[in-house]
Design a protein around this motif. Structure first.
Motif, PDB file in Angstrom:
ATOM      1  N   ASP A 182       0.849  -1.184   0.000  1.00 35.17           N
ATOM      2  CA  ASP A 182       0.000   0.000   0.000  1.00 35.17           C
ATOM      3  C   ASP A 182       0.887   1.237   0.000  1.00 35.17           C
ATOM      4  O   ASP A 182       2.050   1.194  -0.397  1.00 35.17           O
ATOM      5  N   ASP A 183       0.371   2.333   0.468  1.00 38.79           N
ATOM      6  CA  ASP A 183       1.132   3.583   0.421  1.00 38.79           C
ATOM      7  C   ASP A 183       2.275   3.627   1.424  1.00 38.79           C
ATOM      8  O   ASP A 183       3.093   4.541   1.405  1.00 38.79           O
ATOM      9  N   ASP A 184       2.326   2.658   2.346  1.00 44.69           N
ATOM     10  CA  ASP A 184       3.339   2.642   3.393  1.00 44.69           C
ATOM     11  C   ASP A 184       4.571   1.896   2.899  1.00 44.69           C
ATOM     12  O   ASP A 184       4.745   0.710   3.158  1.00 44.69           O
ATOM     13  N   HIS A 185       5.445   2.614   2.162  1.00 45.48           N
ATOM     14  CA  HIS A 185       6.624   1.975   1.572  1.00 45.48           C
ATOM     15  C   HIS A 185       7.786   2.029   2.548  1.00 45.48           C
ATOM     16  O   HIS A 185       8.772   2.733   2.340  1.00 45.48           O
ATOM     17  N   THR A 186       7.723   1.290   3.618  1.00 44.24           N
ATOM     18  CA  THR A 186       8.790   1.348   4.602  1.00 44.24           C
ATOM     19  C   THR A 186       9.936   0.421   4.221  1.00 44.24           C
ATOM     20  O   THR A 186       9.776  -0.525   3.451  1.00 44.24           O
ATOM     21  N   ASP A 187      11.120   0.714   4.791  1.00 42.80           N
ATOM     22  CA  ASP A 187      12.306  -0.104   4.548  1.00 42.80           C
ATOM     23  C   ASP A 187      12.095  -1.522   5.050  1.00 42.80           C
ATOM     24  O   ASP A 187      11.293  -1.787   5.965  1.00 42.80           O
ATOM     25  N   THR A 188      12.878  -2.429   4.473  1.00 42.65           N
ATOM     26  CA  THR A 188      12.864  -3.825   4.916  1.00 42.65           C
ATOM     27  C   THR A 188      14.184  -4.461   4.504  1.00 42.65           C
ATOM     28  O   THR A 188      15.054  -3.819   3.918  1.00 42.65           O
ATOM     29  N   PHE A 189      14.349  -5.724   4.832  1.00 47.87           N
ATOM     30  CA  PHE A 189      15.454  -6.541   4.335  1.00 47.87           C
ATOM     31  C   PHE A 189      14.863  -7.768   3.655  1.00 47.87           C
ATOM     32  O   PHE A 189      13.873  -8.339   4.129  1.00 47.87           O
ATOM     33  N   ILE A 190      15.456  -8.174   2.541  1.00 49.19           N
ATOM     34  CA  ILE A 190      15.078  -9.439   1.907  1.00 49.19           C
ATOM     35  C   ILE A 190      15.999 -10.519   2.457  1.00 49.19           C
ATOM     36  O   ILE A 190      17.226 -10.402   2.382  1.00 49.19           O
ATOM     37  N   ASP A 191      15.412 -11.552   3.024  1.00 42.39           N
ATOM     38  CA  ASP A 191      16.162 -12.648   3.642  1.00 42.39           C
ATOM     39  C   ASP A 191      16.452 -13.706   2.578  1.00 42.39           C
ATOM     40  O   ASP A 191      15.553 -14.420   2.136  1.00 42.39           O
ATOM     41  N   MET A 192      17.732 -13.812   2.173  1.00 45.53           N
ATOM     42  CA  MET A 192      18.117 -14.737   1.111  1.00 45.53           C
ATOM     43  C   MET A 192      18.842 -15.967   1.656  1.00 45.53           C
ATOM     44  O   MET A 192      19.486 -16.700   0.900  1.00 45.53           O
ATOM     45  N   SER A 193      18.709 -16.235   2.946  1.00 50.44           N
ATOM     46  CA  SER A 193      19.472 -17.316   3.572  1.00 50.44           C
ATOM     47  C   SER A 193      19.091 -18.699   3.059  1.00 50.44           C
ATOM     48  O   SER A 193      19.873 -19.646   3.201  1.00 50.44           O
ATOM     49  N   GLU A 194      17.907 -18.854   2.452  1.00 48.77           N
ATOM     50  CA  GLU A 194      17.494 -20.158   1.937  1.00 48.77           C
ATOM     51  C   GLU A 194      17.845 -20.340   0.460  1.00 48.77           C
ATOM     52  O   GLU A 194      17.634 -21.414  -0.099  1.00 48.77           O
ATOM     53  N   TRP A 195      18.359 -19.300  -0.171  1.00 50.26           N
ATOM     54  CA  TRP A 195      18.815 -19.394  -1.545  1.00 50.26           C
ATOM     55  C   TRP A 195      20.314 -19.705  -1.557  1.00 50.26           C
ATOM     56  O   TRP A 195      20.960 -19.696  -0.513  1.00 50.26           O
ATOM     57  N   ASN A 196      20.882 -19.970  -2.748  1.00 46.51           N
ATOM     58  CA  ASN A 196      22.291 -20.351  -2.803  1.00 46.51           C
ATOM     59  C   ASN A 196      23.184 -19.162  -3.143  1.00 46.51           C
ATOM     60  O   ASN A 196      23.916 -18.671  -2.299  1.00 46.51           O
ATOM     61  N   ARG A 197      23.148 -18.697  -4.384  1.00 47.51           N
ATOM     62  CA  ARG A 197      23.992 -17.562  -4.760  1.00 47.51           C
ATOM     63  C   ARG A 197      23.456 -16.892  -6.007  1.00 47.51           C
ATOM     64  O   ARG A 197      22.973 -17.558  -6.927  1.00 47.51           O
ATOM     65  N   GLY A 198      23.522 -15.556  -6.019  1.00 43.82           N
ATOM     66  CA  GLY A 198      23.062 -14.819  -7.185  1.00 43.82           C
ATOM     67  C   GLY A 198      22.853 -13.360  -6.881  1.00 43.82           C
ATOM     68  O   GLY A 198      23.542 -12.784  -6.038  1.00 43.82           O
ATOM     69  N   VAL A 199      21.901 -12.739  -7.593  1.00 38.14           N
ATOM     70  CA  VAL A 199      21.590 -11.325  -7.395  1.00 38.14           C
ATOM     71  C   VAL A 199      20.079 -11.146  -7.301  1.00 38.14           C
ATOM     72  O   VAL A 199      19.305 -11.944  -7.838  1.00 38.14           O
ATOM     73  N   VAL A 200      19.670 -10.077  -6.618  1.00 36.31           N
ATOM     74  CA  VAL A 200      18.258  -9.731  -6.473  1.00 36.31           C
ATOM     75  C   VAL A 200      18.000  -8.407  -7.176  1.00 36.31           C
ATOM     76  O   VAL A 200      18.770  -7.452  -7.043  1.00 36.31           O
ATOM     77  N   PRO A 260      15.402  -0.413   0.647  1.00 32.77           N
ATOM     78  CA  PRO A 260      14.808   0.840   1.118  1.00 32.77           C
ATOM     79  C   PRO A 260      13.365   1.001   0.635  1.00 32.77           C
ATOM     80  O   PRO A 260      13.035   0.635  -0.511  1.00 32.77           O
ATOM     81  N   GLY A 261      12.533   1.566   1.485  1.00 35.37           N
ATOM     82  CA  GLY A 261      11.140   1.788   1.114  1.00 35.37           C
ATOM     83  C   GLY A 261      10.967   2.599  -0.154  1.00 35.37           C
ATOM     84  O   GLY A 261      10.059   2.306  -0.959  1.00 35.37           O
ATOM     85  N   PRO A 262      11.802   3.638  -0.402  1.00 33.06           N
ATOM     86  CA  PRO A 262      11.633   4.421  -1.631  1.00 33.06           C
ATOM     87  C   PRO A 262      11.838   3.632  -2.916  1.00 33.06           C
ATOM     88  O   PRO A 262      11.459   4.107  -3.992  1.00 33.06           O
ATOM     89  N   PHE A 263      12.413   2.444  -2.835  1.00 27.07           N
ATOM     90  CA  PHE A 263      12.588   1.620  -4.023  1.00 27.07           C
ATOM     91  C   PHE A 263      11.291   0.901  -4.409  1.00 27.07           C
ATOM     92  O   PHE A 263      11.213   0.317  -5.482  1.00 27.07           O
ATOM     93  N   LEU A 264      10.308   0.941  -3.504  1.00 28.92           N
ATOM     94  CA  LEU A 264       9.034   0.277  -3.748  1.00 28.92           C
ATOM     95  C   LEU A 264       7.996   1.276  -4.235  1.00 28.92           C
ATOM     96  O   LEU A 264       8.128   2.488  -4.043  1.00 28.92           O
ATOM     97  N   GLN A 265       6.956   0.766  -4.862  1.00 33.18           N
ATOM     98  CA  GLN A 265       5.874   1.606  -5.375  1.00 33.18           C
ATOM     99  C   GLN A 265       4.534   1.053  -4.894  1.00 33.18           C
ATOM    100  O   GLN A 265       4.421  -0.126  -4.552  1.00 33.18           O
ATOM    101  N   THR A 266       3.554   1.914  -4.836  1.00 28.24           N
ATOM    102  CA  THR A 266       2.224   1.466  -4.452  1.00 28.24           C
ATOM    103  C   THR A 266       1.700   0.483  -5.496  1.00 28.24           C
ATOM    104  O   THR A 266       1.783   0.732  -6.695  1.00 28.24           O
ATOM    105  N   GLY A 267       1.189  -0.653  -5.020  1.00 23.33           N
ATOM    106  CA  GLY A 267       0.713  -1.689  -5.927  1.00 23.33           C
ATOM    107  C   GLY A 267       1.719  -2.813  -6.043  1.00 23.33           C
ATOM    108  O   GLY A 267       2.379  -3.183  -5.067  1.00 23.33           O
ATOM    109  N   ASP A 268       1.873  -3.359  -7.258  1.00 19.96           N
ATOM    110  CA  ASP A 268       2.724  -4.523  -7.472  1.00 19.96           C
ATOM    111  C   ASP A 268       4.183  -4.121  -7.690  1.00 19.96           C
ATOM    112  O   ASP A 268       4.484  -3.163  -8.411  1.00 19.96           O
ATOM    113  N   ASN A 269       5.068  -4.878  -7.061  1.00 23.32           N
ATOM    114  CA  ASN A 269       6.505  -4.692  -7.211  1.00 23.32           C
ATOM    115  C   ASN A 269       7.128  -6.020  -7.626  1.00 23.32           C
ATOM    116  O   ASN A 269       6.866  -7.057  -7.003  1.00 23.32           O
TER     117      ASN A 269
END
Length: 654
Positions: free
Chosen positions: A580-598, A620-629
């Motif tokens: 929604d409009d609340d584009h707050t910061d987060t972390f993507i947890d990649m610990s279950e993946w092996n190796r690559g880029v996001v 960072p939240g500013p990298f997200l947009q309202t709706g689908d990402n």
């Protein structure tokens, strides 16, 4: 609770914050500006008034522009009076002759608004030290150099060689006039400009080169203090005595470095341009930390000397995309050490902008040691991050699908490195991956593929679209086929006879060295990387550059549906995050993946590897947009079935 004497004094002094105090700029410019930063005495003066520089490093291109103000205000609220930043040539001139300072349309466009950053620093009541290079190190890809320089056969960076200096002159001619506008004596924040960086460590000391940089800076309007920084052991090797002011870099034992510095330039002030409150991480290492007690003792040694000091880093930020650097030994690629995407640095302000106990130590000590009282803002409130819902993978593209989407296909009868490819207005390929394909091969059972020399930097081998090389299982695999340490790599391709087979060699640029052997930073297949199928050399290649530029990634189509049994091997995996409009910061947890880029909404966030120490990617939240990402993952080996999030960074020891 019994309070320590220093804590009582600290709290009493803070209580005076309500008193009417001038801002930093009011204090130093209230009567007009007649002079800049002076070193003509054993202490600094600014506009004729005494000043001790209490600085903190923050690199504008490692921080989302929407967060610049927050981070700068936190820096000022700690009691620091100066922010230091390096410049990165490769993001300002990503292609030969094409410059971007905030409106160039490149993937890093938002990060390169240099004037916006300098304006923000001024408005947040901070002085600025800039380090424009042209070499700046900083654990950034190739120390800031653009990779297209490698296309010039005669060019040698960090020397007075004519071709190199031609490009330096053009770059400086574009960037230095911007800095000149924001100099202190012109009413701006810049009080000092560094010439080169740690040049005393360079293997080929060229004083003509240093003087040429000085001349270029002056001819482009730089009038503020010019300086160099090196380890104390370098002596005067990296500077021009009597022309450039010297500063020193270290992590401990301040007195020893300062004594040496005083001997080199008697009667001048002393300053630590890089004092290390933490350190950076290489992939497969443990996460580096420095205890609060050691940090306090080392920092107080500097303040009590007394000396000026710049914390490197105060706020580390992030090596976005493919911009992480690496360390490397002499000669070949065998001692390559790639740096992680996170540049948290165990700094006083974390990668995501959180306060640490080191921040509190700085704030406490500066109140005690800084004799000049100016208005300091309260530390800004933290904005809470959120853990977004776990996502399922809803699309997949195999390597074959990916190369089918390639808009650049090169046919060659010799091995070409990334940098030599005739793409990007003849600037070559800078970052990402490169696929070398040869089809129509008849491969007998137990045939061997050999790649001579050391890989630059990792390689995956596929036959008819099937991964043949092994997945990454531990950091010990760096000693085996597929990685840089092994010379003359050999792998068995098949246990049965194959006809009309297709061989794919996928090579990754894992980061060009920012320190060490700076000169030969080609990636992909080099002249010394000959490829043999048994005893027959392969020489007819179809090359597909995989740069993952935003304009390309956003236009990928025909995603395949996925089942519970996801295929192994290099491929793209897509998930959709709806916010929604609340584009707050987060972390993507990649610990279950092996190796690559996001990749998020077309922007390459960074690299991941389960071997650690980094397990999460800061989003960072500013990298997200309202709706689908769109969350797109290029996995080398073994995908997970979900994309998870975390409110906090996760580090692990290998």
């Amino acid at each position: 609770m019994k309070l320590s004497y220093s804590t009582i004094i600290f709290q009493c002094l803070l209580a005076c914050a309500s008193c009417a105090l001038p801002t930093l700029y009011e204090y130093y410019t209230g009567d007009g500006i007649s002079s800049g930063l002076s070193v003509d005495q054993p202490y600094f003066t600014l506009n004729g008034k005494n000043i001790t520089i209490y600085g903190g490093a923050m690199h504008y291109f490692r921080v989302p522009p929407q967060h610049w103000r927050d981070r700068l205000r936190k820096l000022r609220a700690a009691g620091l009076n100066t922010v230091e930043t390096i410049l990165a040539w490769n993001i300002h001139e990503p292609r030969n002759g094409y410059f971007d300072f905030g409106s160039g349309g490149t993937d890093m466009e938002a990060f390169v608004d240099l004037e916006g950053f300098l304006t923000a620093a001024l408005e947040e009541d901070l002085l600025v030290i800039v380090r424009p290079g042209p070499y700046t190190c900083g654990e950034w890809e190739w120390g800031g150099f653009p990779s297209w320089l490698l296309r010039e056969d005669t060019l040698k960076v960090r020397t007075s060689e004519q071709t190199y200096m031609k490009y330096v002159e053009r770059y400086f001619g574009n960037v230095l006039p911007i800095l000149a506008k924001y100099q202190f004596t012109n009413g701006g924040p810049i009080i000092a400009v560094q010439v080169e960086n740690e040049y005393g460590y360079n293997s080929d000391i060229d004083k003509v080169y240093l003087q040429s940089l000085v001349d270029l800076m002056k001819s482009n309007g730089i009038v503020e203090l010019l300086f160099t920084s090196d380890g104390a052991s370098s002596g005067t090797a990296g500077t021009l005595p009597g022309v450039l002011f010297q500063t020193v870099n270290f992590g401990s034992d301040a007195a020893t470095s300062f004594h040496i510095l005083e001997g080199l330039q008697p009667g001048k002030p002393v300053m630590a341009m890089e004092f290390y409150p933490g350190w950076f991480d290489h992939w497969s290492e443990g996460h580096h930390t420095l205890s609060d007690s050691d940090f306090r003792a080392n920092y107080e040694d500097i303040l009590g000397y007394p000396a000026s000091v710049n914390l490197y880093m105060f706020h580390g930020g992030t090596n976005w995309g493919f911009f992480n650097g690496a360390n490397i030994g002499p000669g070949d690629n065998s001692q390559f050490q790639p740096t992680t995407t996170s540049y948290d640095y165990n700094a006083p302000l974390t990668e995501a902008g959180d306060y640490t106990s080191k921040y509190d130590i700085i704030r406490e000590l500066l109140v005690l040691y800084n004799p000049i009282e100016t208005l300091v803002p309260d530390p800004p409130e933290l904005v809470e991050r959120q853990e977004y819902p776990t996502l399922s993978i809803d699309g997949y593209l195999s390597l074959e699908n990916i190369v089918a989407n390639s808009h650049e296909i090169i046919l060659t009868t010799s091995t070409l490195s990334m940098e030599q490819l005739p793409i990007n207005d003849d600037s070559g390929q800078s970052y990402g991956y490169i696929v070398y394909r040869e089809g129509g091969l008849n491969i007998s059972a137990y045939s061997n593929l050999t790649i001579t020399g050391h890989i630059r930097d990792t390689v995956m081998i596929l036959i008819n679209g099937v991964l043949i090389s092994s997945s990454l299982s531990s950091s010990d695999d760096f000693n085996n086929f597929g990685y840089w340490r092994l010379e003359n790599s050999t792998i068995t391709l098949t246990t049965e006879d194959l006809t009309d087979a297709t061989l794919d060699i996928v090579i990754e640029n894992f980061g060009r060295a920012n320190f060490g052997n700076m000169y030969h930073q080609f990636k992909g297949l080099m002249e010394d990387n000959r490829v043999f199928l048994n005893d027959e050399e392969l020489w007819f290649w179809v090359i597909y550059p995989l740069e993952f530029q935003s304009s390309w990634t956003k236009n990928l189509t025909d995603w395949n549906s996925v089942s519970s049994d996801l295929p192994k091997g290099p491929g793209l995996y897509k998930a959709t995050l709806t916010v929604d409009d609340d584009h707050t910061d987060t972390f993507i947890d990649m610990s279950e993946w092996n190796r690559g880029v996001v990749i998020v909404n077309g922007f390459v966030l960074g690299r991941y590897a389960f071997i650690g120490p980094q397990q999460t990617l800061y989003l960072p939240g500013p990298f997200l947009q309202t709706g689908d990402n769109d969350i797109v993952i290029f996995e080398h080996f073994e995908p997970a079935s979900e994309v998870k999030f975390s409110t906090d960074a996760i580090f692990s020891n290998p």
